[in-house]
Motif scaffolding. Structure first.
Motif, PDB file in Angstrom:
ATOM      1  N   UNK A  69       0.829  -1.212   0.000  1.00 52.60           N
ATOM      2  CA  UNK A  69       0.000   0.000   0.000  1.00 52.60           C
ATOM      3  C   UNK A  69       0.861   1.260   0.000  1.00 52.60           C
ATOM      4  N   UNK A  70       1.971   1.230   0.736  1.00 53.99           N
ATOM      5  CA  UNK A  70       2.847   2.398   0.768  1.00 53.99           C
ATOM      6  C   UNK A  70       3.472   2.693  -0.586  1.00 53.99           C
ATOM      7  N   UNK A  71       3.956   1.645  -1.259  1.00 51.94           N
ATOM      8  CA  UNK A  71       4.519   1.843  -2.597  1.00 51.94           C
ATOM      9  C   UNK A  71       3.441   2.263  -3.588  1.00 51.94           C
ATOM     10  N   UNK A  72       2.250   1.672  -3.454  1.00 46.62           N
ATOM     11  CA  UNK A  72       1.150   2.054  -4.332  1.00 46.62           C
ATOM     12  C   UNK A  72       0.749   3.503  -4.150  1.00 46.62           C
ATOM     13  N   UNK A  73       0.675   3.951  -2.894  1.00 45.20           N
ATOM     14  CA  UNK A  73       0.334   5.350  -2.621  1.00 45.20           C
ATOM     15  C   UNK A  73       1.426   6.285  -3.132  1.00 45.20           C
ATOM     16  N   UNK A  74       2.686   5.866  -2.989  1.00 44.16           N
ATOM     17  CA  UNK A  74       3.799   6.689  -3.456  1.00 44.16           C
ATOM     18  C   UNK A  74       3.738   6.882  -4.970  1.00 44.16           C
ATOM     19  N   UNK A  75       3.648   5.782  -5.702  1.00 44.65           N
ATOM     20  CA  UNK A  75       3.651   5.875  -7.164  1.00 44.65           C
ATOM     21  C   UNK A  75       2.339   6.469  -7.692  1.00 44.65           C
ATOM     22  N   UNK A  76       1.206   6.029  -7.135  1.00 45.08           N
ATOM     23  CA  UNK A  76      -0.069   6.571  -7.564  1.00 45.08           C
ATOM     24  C   UNK A  76      -0.179   8.052  -7.266  1.00 45.08           C
ATOM     25  N   UNK A  77       0.294   8.474  -6.086  1.00 41.50           N
ATOM     26  CA  UNK A  77       0.248   9.886  -5.735  1.00 41.50           C
ATOM     27  C   UNK A  77       1.196  10.721  -6.568  1.00 41.50           C
ATOM     28  N   UNK A  78       2.403  10.193  -6.825  1.00 40.59           N
ATOM     29  CA  UNK A  78       3.388  10.939  -7.609  1.00 40.59           C
ATOM     30  C   UNK A  78       2.908  11.156  -9.044  1.00 40.59           C
ATOM     31  N   UNK A  79       2.550  10.063  -9.716  1.00 43.83           N
ATOM     32  CA  UNK A  79       2.111  10.186 -11.105  1.00 43.83           C
ATOM     33  C   UNK A  79       0.753  10.895 -11.206  1.00 43.83           C
ATOM     34  N   UNK A 120       1.482  -9.380 -14.423  1.00 42.47           N
ATOM     35  CA  UNK A 120       2.607  -9.072 -13.542  1.00 42.47           C
ATOM     36  C   UNK A 120       2.886 -10.156 -12.495  1.00 42.47           C
ATOM     37  N   UNK A 121       2.101 -11.235 -12.486  1.00 38.77           N
ATOM     38  CA  UNK A 121       2.363 -12.340 -11.569  1.00 38.77           C
ATOM     39  C   UNK A 121       1.716 -12.159 -10.211  1.00 38.77           C
ATOM     40  N   UNK A 122       1.993 -13.107  -9.325  1.00 35.26           N
ATOM     41  CA  UNK A 122       1.385 -13.119  -7.996  1.00 35.26           C
ATOM     42  C   UNK A 122       2.207 -12.353  -6.960  1.00 35.26           C
ATOM     43  N   UNK A 123       3.336 -11.812  -7.358  1.00 31.66           N
ATOM     44  CA  UNK A 123       4.225 -11.170  -6.401  1.00 31.66           C
ATOM     45  C   UNK A 123       3.850  -9.751  -6.056  1.00 31.66           C
ATOM     46  N   UNK A 124       4.870  -9.019  -5.618  1.00 33.38           N
ATOM     47  CA  UNK A 124       4.668  -7.658  -5.117  1.00 33.38           C
ATOM     48  C   UNK A 124       4.180  -6.717  -6.205  1.00 33.38           C
ATOM     49  N   UNK A 125       4.666  -6.894  -7.437  1.00 34.06           N
ATOM     50  CA  UNK A 125       4.406  -5.918  -8.498  1.00 34.06           C
ATOM     51  C   UNK A 125       2.915  -5.740  -8.777  1.00 34.06           C
ATOM     52  N   UNK A 126       2.189  -6.833  -8.894  1.00 31.78           N
ATOM     53  CA  UNK A 126       0.762  -6.728  -9.222  1.00 31.78           C
ATOM     54  C   UNK A 126      -0.016  -6.034  -8.109  1.00 31.78           C
ATOM     55  N   UNK A 127       0.359  -6.263  -6.858  1.00 27.10           N
ATOM     56  CA  UNK A 127      -0.338  -5.626  -5.737  1.00 27.10           C
ATOM     57  C   UNK A 127      -0.052  -4.124  -5.689  1.00 27.10           C
ATOM     58  N   UNK A 128       1.209  -3.758  -5.964  1.00 25.49           N
ATOM     59  CA  UNK A 128       1.569  -2.344  -5.956  1.00 25.49           C
ATOM     60  C   UNK A 128       0.850  -1.609  -7.084  1.00 25.49           C
ATOM     61  N   UNK A 129       0.773  -2.224  -8.255  1.00 23.98           N
ATOM     62  CA  UNK A 129       0.094  -1.580  -9.386  1.00 23.98           C
ATOM     63  C   UNK A 129      -1.396  -1.424  -9.096  1.00 23.98           C
ATOM     64  N   UNK A 130      -2.013  -2.435  -8.521  1.00 22.74           N
ATOM     65  CA  UNK A 130      -3.429  -2.332  -8.153  1.00 22.74           C
ATOM     66  C   UNK A 130      -3.639  -1.221  -7.128  1.00 22.74           C
ATOM     67  N   UNK A 136      -4.419   6.683  -7.885  1.00 27.86           N
ATOM     68  CA  UNK A 136      -3.994   7.572  -8.966  1.00 27.86           C
ATOM     69  C   UNK A 136      -5.062   8.594  -9.343  1.00 27.86           C
ATOM     70  N   UNK A 137      -6.280   8.139  -9.586  1.00 34.15           N
ATOM     71  CA  UNK A 137      -7.312   9.018 -10.120  1.00 34.15           C
ATOM     72  C   UNK A 137      -7.746  10.083  -9.115  1.00 34.15           C
ATOM     73  N   UNK A 138      -7.695   9.772  -7.822  1.00 29.42           N
ATOM     74  CA  UNK A 138      -8.030  10.765  -6.803  1.00 29.42           C
ATOM     75  C   UNK A 138      -7.073  11.956  -6.904  1.00 29.42           C
TER      76      UNK A 138
END
Length: 254
Positions: A69-79, A120-130, A136-138
């Motif tokens: 969630x932290x990585x997702x918020x970082x990338x989603x918020x930045x972009x 992106x597989x079952x690992x970290x990447x798919x969860x971060x992208x989701x 992102x849209x917010x």
């Protein structure tokens, strides 16, 4: 002079209401008014919480979800922030892309989960992208609204004083957008956490989403409700931190 009546703060009222609800819940379960197999009871939830903490399961799975969630918020918020600022500064581009972004935002994110797992597989990447997609849209729409809400007369006046485009952005537009950014951050916290949990729920071997799914598969309502309450308390605590940050950063607005 009559002494002023002491008033309880909203936080105290919140705690009192929560305690009352828990007491009523425990009483209803003990009296047989509710089936504690399906609805559990607060005493059982507390025992389950202590078990999860002592066994290390809670720390293990919660740390995974917080990382995602932290990585997702970082990338989603930045972009999302960059996209929102860009759209706000380029009206022609925004008129072309806003309908597309609105349509993409309306897509059910849960339906995209299996696609992300395939890509992106079952690992970290798919969860971060989701998680990033949920937040992102917010940021995009809020920052776009913040830029478009800046007074045109103020911008014209600052330009007449010889300000460059960079100075306009840093001295006028960005301070005006700061409240929108903090609002996006408060909303994005819950959304990014939800995105990570949804991704784990669809396909994972660790994380709070997996823990919820595994408990639900064996009809362990006590563990399910315990995990849900842990997540609720976590979101409330994170929101309080952002609220404090918002108060400190926006004191200059009076």
């Amino acid at each position: 002079m009559t002494p002023k009546k002491s008033r309880l703060s909203p936080g105290v009222w919140t705690v009192l209401c929560l305690l009352l609800a828990l007491c009523l819940w425990e009483w209803a379960a003990a009296a047989g008014h509710v089936n504690d197999y399906f609805f559990s009871r607060p005493s059982a939830l507390w025992a389950e919480f202590l078990e999860l903490v002592s066994s290390g399961l809670l720390a293990k799975h919660l740390s995974v979800t917080l990382q995602e969630a932290g990585l997702g918020l970082l990338f989603g918020g930045l972009f999302g922030t960059l996209a929102g600022l860009g759209l706000g500064l380029a009206p022609r581009v925004s008129r072309a892309l806003t309908p597309l972004l609105t349509g993409l935002n309306g897509l059910p994110k849960l339906a995209l989960g299996p696609v992300f797992i395939i890509w992106f597989g079952l690992g970290l990447r798919s969860k971060v992208i989701m998680s990033a997609l949920m937040a992102f849209f917010i940021f995009v729409f809020n920052l776009y609204t913040g830029v478009r809400g800046v007074d045109p007369a103020l911008l014209s006046g600052v330009r007449l004083l010889g300000a460059s485009q960079g100075q306009l952005l840093t001295k006028v537009i960005w301070p005006a957008c700061l409240p929108w950014l903090l609002t996006s951050l408060r909303t994005g916290l819950g959304l990014s956490l939800s995105g990570a949990i949804v991704g784990e729920y669809l396909g994972s071997t660790k994380g709070m989403g997996w823990l919820l799914s595994a408990a639900g598969d064996v009809f362990n309502s006590t563990r399910v409700l315990c995990c849900v309450l842990v997540l609720v308390v976590l979101i409330i605590a994170l929101d309080a931190v952002v609220h404090l940050l918002e108060w400190r950063l926006l004191r200059w607005r009076g």
